[in-house]
Design a protein around this motif. Sequence first.
Motif, mmCIF file in Angstrom:
data_model
loop_
_atom_site.group_PDB
_atom_site.id
_atom_site.type_symbol
_atom_site.label_atom_id
_atom_site.label_comp_id
_atom_site.label_asym_id
_atom_site.label_seq_id
_atom_site.Cartn_x
_atom_site.Cartn_y
_atom_site.Cartn_z
ATOM 1 N N GLN A 163 97.375 91.097 -39.710
ATOM 2 C CA GLN A 163 96.243 90.207 -39.522
ATOM 3 C C GLN A 163 96.572 88.803 -40.037
ATOM 4 O O GLN A 163 96.249 87.806 -39.381
ATOM 5 C CB GLN A 163 95.015 90.763 -40.242
ATOM 6 C CG GLN A 163 93.743 89.967 -39.966
ATOM 7 C CD GLN A 163 92.553 90.573 -40.665
ATOM 8 O OE1 GLN A 163 92.690 91.200 -41.711
ATOM 9 N NE2 GLN A 163 91.375 90.386 -40.101
ATOM 10 N N ARG A 164 97.214 88.733 -41.172
ATOM 11 C CA ARG A 164 97.603 87.438 -41.709
ATOM 12 C C ARG A 164 98.638 86.774 -40.797
ATOM 13 O O ARG A 164 98.576 85.570 -40.531
ATOM 14 C CB ARG A 164 98.169 87.617 -43.117
ATOM 15 C CG ARG A 164 98.694 86.330 -43.739
ATOM 16 C CD ARG A 164 99.307 86.606 -45.099
ATOM 17 N NE ARG A 164 99.870 85.399 -45.684
ATOM 18 C CZ ARG A 164 100.542 85.377 -46.834
ATOM 19 N NH1 ARG A 164 100.718 86.495 -47.505
ATOM 20 N NH2 ARG A 164 101.024 84.253 -47.304
ATOM 21 N N TRP A 165 99.589 87.563 -40.297
ATOM 22 C CA TRP A 165 100.625 87.013 -39.419
ATOM 23 C C TRP A 165 100.011 86.464 -38.147
ATOM 24 O O TRP A 165 100.392 85.387 -37.681
ATOM 25 C CB TRP A 165 101.642 88.103 -39.088
ATOM 26 C CG TRP A 165 102.843 87.592 -38.365
ATOM 27 C CD1 TRP A 165 104.029 87.223 -38.914
ATOM 28 C CD2 TRP A 165 102.972 87.376 -36.955
ATOM 29 N NE1 TRP A 165 104.899 86.801 -37.939
ATOM 30 C CE2 TRP A 165 104.270 86.881 -36.722
ATOM 31 C CE3 TRP A 165 102.131 87.550 -35.866
ATOM 32 C CZ2 TRP A 165 104.749 86.569 -35.454
ATOM 33 C CZ3 TRP A 165 102.588 87.243 -34.600
ATOM 34 C CH2 TRP A 165 103.881 86.758 -34.402
ATOM 35 N N VAL A 166 99.053 87.181 -37.565
ATOM 36 C CA VAL A 166 98.409 86.711 -36.333
ATOM 37 C C VAL A 166 97.682 85.401 -36.579
ATOM 38 O O VAL A 166 97.757 84.468 -35.774
ATOM 39 C CB VAL A 166 97.449 87.786 -35.784
ATOM 40 C CG1 VAL A 166 96.597 87.223 -34.659
ATOM 41 C CG2 VAL A 166 98.237 88.986 -35.280
ATOM 42 N N SER A 167 96.970 85.300 -37.697
ATOM 43 C CA SER A 167 96.250 84.066 -38.001
ATOM 44 C C SER A 167 97.204 82.892 -38.182
ATOM 45 O O SER A 167 96.977 81.798 -37.656
ATOM 46 C CB SER A 167 95.408 84.256 -39.269
ATOM 47 O OG SER A 167 94.429 85.253 -39.083
ATOM 48 N N GLU A 168 98.300 83.113 -38.911
ATOM 49 C CA GLU A 168 99.267 82.034 -39.120
ATOM 50 C C GLU A 168 99.965 81.656 -37.821
ATOM 51 O O GLU A 168 100.205 80.474 -37.552
ATOM 52 C CB GLU A 168 100.291 82.460 -40.167
ATOM 53 C CG GLU A 168 99.707 82.631 -41.565
ATOM 54 C CD GLU A 168 100.743 83.119 -42.566
ATOM 55 O OE1 GLU A 168 101.845 83.496 -42.106
ATOM 56 O OE2 GLU A 168 100.456 83.123 -43.773
ATOM 57 N N ALA A 169 100.301 82.647 -37.002
ATOM 58 C CA ALA A 169 100.961 82.358 -35.726
ATOM 59 C C ALA A 169 100.030 81.594 -34.800
ATOM 60 O O ALA A 169 100.450 80.656 -34.110
ATOM 61 C CB ALA A 169 101.417 83.661 -35.069
ATOM 62 N N LEU A 170 98.748 81.953 -34.799
ATOM 63 C CA LEU A 170 97.798 81.258 -33.940
ATOM 64 C C LEU A 170 97.656 79.804 -34.357
ATOM 65 O O LEU A 170 97.574 78.900 -33.512
ATOM 66 C CB LEU A 170 96.445 81.966 -33.982
ATOM 67 C CG LEU A 170 95.358 81.412 -33.066
ATOM 68 C CD1 LEU A 170 95.773 81.549 -31.603
ATOM 69 C CD2 LEU A 170 94.038 82.130 -33.303
ATOM 70 N N ASP A 171 97.634 79.549 -35.641
ATOM 71 C CA ASP A 171 97.536 78.173 -36.118
ATOM 72 C C ASP A 171 98.768 77.353 -35.741
ATOM 73 O O ASP A 171 98.674 76.139 -35.530
ATOM 74 C CB ASP A 171 97.368 78.150 -37.639
ATOM 75 C CG ASP A 171 95.978 78.594 -38.063
ATOM 76 O OD1 ASP A 171 95.055 78.472 -37.243
ATOM 77 O OD2 ASP A 171 95.830 79.075 -39.199
ATOM 78 N N ALA A 172 99.933 78.017 -35.659
ATOM 79 C CA ALA A 172 101.175 77.297 -35.363
ATOM 80 C C ALA A 172 101.416 77.102 -33.881
ATOM 81 O O ALA A 172 102.280 76.314 -33.493
ATOM 82 C CB ALA A 172 102.363 78.046 -35.973
#
Length: 496
Positions: free
Chosen positions: A78-87
């Motif tokens: 979940q954290r990875w998806v949020s960070e990837a979406l922001d990038a």
Amino acid sequence: MGIVERGLVPRPVATIAAQARRWSLWALPLGRACCAGELEAALRSPRVDATRVGVTTVDDPAAANVLIVGGPLLAGDQRWVSEALDALAHPRYVMAVGACALSGGPFRTDLGGWCGPVDASAGVPVDVYVPGCPPRPEAILDGIERLRARIAEEAIDERWGRAAVRVPRSSGGTPPPAAPAAPLHRGVERVVERLAWSQVGPVLCRLDEAGTIARSVAFARAFETLVAHAPPPSIERARDLLVDLAVLRHVTGWFVRLARLLGLDVVEASSWRARETVLDAFEHLTGARIHVDAVRPGHADLDLSPAANAAVGKAAGEAWAWTQSLDRLLFGVGVVEAELRGLASVDHDAAVAFGLSGPNGRASASEAVAVDGIAATHTAGDAWARAWVRAQDARSACQAVLAWSQAPPTGGDLTGTPLGYPRAGIADAHVAHPEGDLLCTLVSNGRERPWRVRVNGPGMAARSISAHVIAREDLDGSGRDLAQLSFAVDPAGTDR
């Protein structure tokens, strides 16, 4: 404020920009469990090959503008998806692939570790949903086409405005830690212990792509022991066929991953071709490609039509030709051998201590042996030996599948009798998983649902030895993932 934000882009310019964006999708895939294999097949398999519609796969979120999420998400994801979406570069898009990403999946338990579905409530605005468990590669390609059509029709100023707005995160605070694998494994077993006996098999076969058939066969045989039922030899032969096909499906997928990590495009393409032919045989026999729910206690549900038998023969021939190509393209190339020789070596004592079995264990055996006249064991204990042993497993499976296609049973030979509830007691069954030994233990109290279900597969030992080897190895600054290169059992993983 620029002309895009103010909606002042001339229509011809907007049309050209939409067409350019439609044919320039840079996809960042995040695949888990059974969806991972089908997602990779849609993006990279020569038979589907999303690159022909302008989709390029990248590994860096900053270089992507499409995030494709498939399969169940662990808490750490979940954290990875949020960070990837922001990038992601703007305008950005999100695709949710598979039942787990759409609804949370069938394996959600009270033990925690699973995230909910990928949707706006989780802080991820999804543009296209692709249902299925897992969806076929063609269905994923259809989802990409729907996304491309949406891009061509949308107004660039509206999309730009939406993409520029930061999406609120529902998790908040410190992201939850990644859940360990063992509780998830037991959590799935907790799920099936709430089900009726007739529902246990279909759920167990969805645990991992590699061992779907092995789990079904193990459960069926343990159940038959509890009810004191001995299936006829024809049914056992049908189950052995499915296990051999599962070995071919898994080993071809394993070499797809190995070839990609080594940058061997020809080996990857030939492995994809063999894998798709084997999946065609599965679909003709059972109606399913991945989660083959054709093994039930007391019978085997297979299509024995001439078309299905022809597909089985074709799969055996294609897989055999693929094993021959491995000798020329992989094992006969000195540069590749030098790359794998001595990498992530595991001696015999360490393999025994960690409980390695299957190809990982035989690659570290104390002495070489032969199976069905084929040298199936290598004793070097390194990455090259593990790849070599898997190729021999594929050869043995090819011979067994070809023998079936030459003398298949008749339709009535697989007809079984319905089995009632098992009596109170305990029974287990040991079967060959494509990656090693698998044990299924059932405990019954004589009622309509199992009291305890335990499935012990080879994945835990492989992951344990991976961490041990990585801690000992010097990467020499190459950044290679030794776990993937040496022990990754499948793009989909196992024992999740």
